[in-house]
Scaffold this active site. Structure first.
Site, PDB file in Angstrom:
ATOM      1  N   ILE A  10      29.583  32.779  36.655  1.00 39.45           N
ATOM      2  CA  ILE A  10      28.475  33.358  35.755  1.00 39.45           C
ATOM      3  C   ILE A  10      28.998  33.987  34.789  1.00 39.45           C
ATOM      4  CG2 ILE A  10      26.713  33.680  37.764  1.00 39.45           C
ATOM      5  CD1 ILE A  10      27.617  36.508  38.140  1.00 39.45           C
ATOM      6  N   ARG A  12      33.015  34.797  31.899  1.00 39.47           N
ATOM      7  CA  ARG A  12      34.017  34.430  31.836  1.00 39.47           C
ATOM      8  C   ARG A  12      34.697  35.281  30.603  1.00 39.47           C
ATOM      9  NH1 ARG A  12      37.434  30.168  32.793  1.00 39.47           N
ATOM     10  NH2 ARG A  12      39.435  29.875  31.828  1.00 39.47           N
ATOM     11  N   ALA A  14      38.272  37.393  28.618  1.00 37.31           N
ATOM     12  CA  ALA A  14      39.822  37.373  28.359  1.00 37.31           C
ATOM     13  C   ALA A  14      40.654  37.254  29.439  1.00 37.31           C
ATOM     14  CB  ALA A  14      40.039  38.511  27.178  1.00 37.31           C
ATOM     15  N   PHE A  15      40.306  38.304  30.315  1.00 35.41           N
ATOM     16  CA  PHE A  15      41.327  38.518  31.481  1.00 35.41           C
ATOM     17  C   PHE A  15      40.961  37.839  32.784  1.00 35.41           C
ATOM     18  CE2 PHE A  15      41.541  41.990  28.511  1.00 35.41           C
ATOM     19  CZ  PHE A  15      42.847  41.862  27.889  1.00 35.41           C
ATOM     20  N   GLY A  16      39.664  37.281  32.861  1.00 32.55           N
ATOM     21  CA  GLY A  16      39.141  36.704  34.191  1.00 32.55           C
ATOM     22  C   GLY A  16      37.826  36.128  34.116  1.00 32.55           C
ATOM     23  N   ALA A  18      33.747  35.879  36.465  1.00 38.22           N
ATOM     24  CA  ALA A  18      32.807  36.179  37.297  1.00 38.22           C
ATOM     25  C   ALA A  18      32.186  35.127  38.253  1.00 38.22           C
ATOM     26  CB  ALA A  18      31.962  37.281  36.907  1.00 38.22           C
ATOM     27  N   LYS A  33      34.584  39.364  40.837  1.00 36.87           N
ATOM     28  CA  LYS A  33      35.149  39.398  39.917  1.00 36.87           C
ATOM     29  C   LYS A  33      36.669  39.322  40.026  1.00 36.87           C
ATOM     30  CE  LYS A  33      35.967  42.360  35.450  1.00 36.87           C
ATOM     31  NZ  LYS A  33      35.881  43.715  35.122  1.00 36.87           N
ATOM     32  N   ASP A 128      33.693  51.598  27.739  1.00 37.09           N
ATOM     33  CA  ASP A 128      33.518  50.249  27.281  1.00 37.09           C
ATOM     34  C   ASP A 128      31.621  50.163  27.463  1.00 37.09           C
ATOM     35  OD1 ASP A 128      33.648  47.807  26.140  1.00 37.09           O
ATOM     36  OD2 ASP A 128      34.189  46.823  27.895  1.00 37.09           O
TER      37      ASP A 128
END
EC number: 2.7.11.34
Length: 416
Positions: A10, A12, A14-16, A18, A33, A128
C-alpha cells in the site's frame, strides 16, 4: 512475518515499503512497514532502529497504535494499526474539490493538537508532519504516524539537522537556525491550510522561490466558507517568528475549539477553559489566543521527566506587536480585517456575521489587487456604489482604505 498474511503493498518510499496484512489468529488488519537497512548509511540505520524503539513507547489515542516490531534480513519491520480511511493527501484527492465542513476540520485539528501536545510533553519532535503522514480511521478520526525523522530532545535542546519535506519546513529550519517544538506547529499549520484549501500553503516552481514564499509567509486566502476564528487559528501557526507561534496546549485552550475538545478521548482537565469573561475578551482582542497553560503530562516508557517544553517562549500576546513585515498587500489585508472585526464583535452576534463576510470580501479584493486583476476587482466592488467606477479608481480606493486601517492599527499599538 509468520503470524501475518500479506494482502497487498500500500506504500513505497525511498527507504522501504508498507504492506497491508492480516493477523492469522486475530483476523485483524495491520500495516507492516519494512525499512531496508542494506546499502543505507549508518545514520539511516540508526534512524530506523530509533523509530522502532520510539513508536513502541508512544501511547496516545491519536497516534497510530503500535503492535509489534523486529529485525529480519537487513530490514526493520514495524507493525501498526491499519487506518481504513487512508491518509489526508488521499482524502483531498477523493473529495474532488468539495471542502470539508468546519466542524470536521476543527475536530481533526483538535485531535492532531492533542497528539502533538503529547509528543512535545514527552520531548519528542516529529519533524515530518505532512498530510501523507496523517491517517484517517473508518470513524473519521485522525492518527498521526511515521516517526522515521522524529527526534528525542534533551532538556533545553534544539534540533539542527535539515530534515523533512520542503513544503512543510519552517523558516528557521530553512535558515539553518536551530529549531524546537514550534517547528512542528508550523508544519501542522501547513497541513491544516492544505486540508482546508485543497492546495499547499506554500508552493513554488523551485526551491529558491519556495523559500522566499515561506520567509514572507505569503499565503492565499482560505475558502470563504470557513469562519474568521478558524482562519486566524490556522494563520497563527504560520507566523514567521517561532516565539510568536502558539504551543499545542495554547491552541487547545482557544474558545473556538472547546466544543470539539469536549468530544475527545482521555481528555485532560487542564484544557478546559477557566479564564474569566474579562480576561477572555482581553486576550481575544489582542492575540486571538487564550493565555498560556501547562500541557497534559502523559509520560512514555523512556521515563524521562516531562517538562514545560515551551516555558522560555514569549507569551503569544506579543504577536500584536510583531515587527516583522511580510508582503504589503498581505499585511494590509490581515490588519484591516482584524481591526474591523474587533469593532464589529463589540456590537452584536449579527455584527459578527457581517464581520466574517467583510473579511472574506477584503481577502478576495486584496488578492485581486496583488495580482493586478483590476477588471475583476471592479466587478466585485461595483454593487456597493450607486455609480459605475473605473478599475483604476476602485484599486486606488481599496489601497487607501487598507492604508488608513493600517495607520489606525499602528496608532492603537502606540497607545497600548
Amino acid at each position: 512475518m509468520d503470524d501475518y498474511e500479506v494482502v497487498e503493498q500500500i506504500g513505497r518510499g525511498a527507504f522501504g515499503s508498507a504492506f497491508l496484512v492480516i493477523h492469522k489468529s486475530e483476523r485483524r488488519k495491520y500495516v507492516v512497514k519494512k525499512i531496508r537497512l542494506a546499502k543505507q548509511t549508518e545514520r539511516c540505520k540508526l534512524a530506523a532502529i530509533q523509530e522502532m524503539s520510539l513508536i513502541s513507547k508512544l501511547k496516545s489515542p491519536y497516534i497510530v497504535e503500535y503492535k509489534d516490531s523486529w529485525v529480519e534480513k537487513d530490514c526493520v519491520c514495524i507493525v501498526t494499526s491499519y487506518c481504513e480511511g487512508g491518509d489526508m493527501t488521499q482524502m483531498i484527492k477523493k473529495s474532488r474539490g468539495v471542502f470539508a465542513s468546519e466542524e470536521k476540520l476543527c475536530r481533526w485539528m483538535v485531535q492532531l493538537l492533542l497528539a502533538i501536545d503529547y509528543l512535545h510533553n514527552n520531548r519528542v519532535l516529529h519533524r515530518d508532519l505532512k498530510c501523507s503522514n496523517i491517517f484517517l480511521t473508518k470513524e473519521n478520526e485522525v492518527r498521526l504516524g511515521d516517526f522515521g525523522l522524529a527526534k528525542l530532545l534533551g532538556k533545553d535542546d534544539l534540533a539542527s539537522s535539515m530534515v523533512g519535506t520542503p513544503n512543510y519546513m519552517c523558516p528557521e529550519l530553512l535558515a539553518d537556525i536551530p529549531y524546537g517544538y514550534k517547528s512542528d506547529i508550523w508544519s501542522l499549520g501547513c497541513c491544516m491550510f492544505e486540508v482546508a484549501a485543497h492546495q499547499p500553503a506554500f508552493k513554488a516552481p523551485d526551491m529558491a522561490a519556495l523559500i522566499n514564499k515561506i520567509n514572507r509567509s505569503s499565503l492565499s486566502p482560505l475558502p470563504v466558507m470557513y469562519s474568521s476564528s478558524l482562519k486566524r487559528l490556522i494563520k497563527s501557526m504560520l507566523r514567521k517568528n517561532p516565539e510568536h507561534r502558539p504551543t499545542a496546549a495554547e491552541l487547545l485552550r482557544h474558545p473556538h475549539l472547546q466544543p470539539y475538545l469536549a468530544q475527545c478521548q482521555n481528555l485532560s482537565p487542564v484544557f478546559k477553559p477557566v479564564v474569566s469573561k474579562s480576561e477572555h475578551n482581553t486576550n481575544e482582542n489582542r492575540t486571538g489566543l487564550p493565555p498560556k497553560t501547562k500541557s497534559a503530562k502523559t509520560p512514555i516508557k523512556h521515563n524521562q521527566e516531562s517538562e514545560e517544553t515551551e516555558k522560555k517562549n514569549k507569551d503569544t500576546s506579543s504577536s500584536s506587536k510583531d515587527k516583522e513585515r511580510p508582503a504589503k498587500s498581505q499585511e494590509m489585508s490581515v490588519i484591516s480585517t482584524l481591526t474591523l472585526l474587533r469593532e464589529f464583535q463589540k456590537k452584536s452576534p449579527k455584527s459578527e456575521e457581517r464581520a466574517e463576510a467583510l473579511e472574506s470580501l477584503l481577502e478576495l479584493c486584496a488578492g485581486l489587487l496583488r495580482q493586478e486583476k483590476f477588471d475583476e476587482l471592479e466587478g466585485v466592488l461595483k454593487p456597493f456604489g450607486d455609480e459605475t467606477v473605473s478599475s483604476r479608481e476602485t484599486a486606488i480606493w481599496l489601497t487607501k482604505s487598507l492604508m488608513n486601517v493600517k495607520r489606525k492599527q499602528n496608532d492603537d499599538e502606540t497607545n497600548i
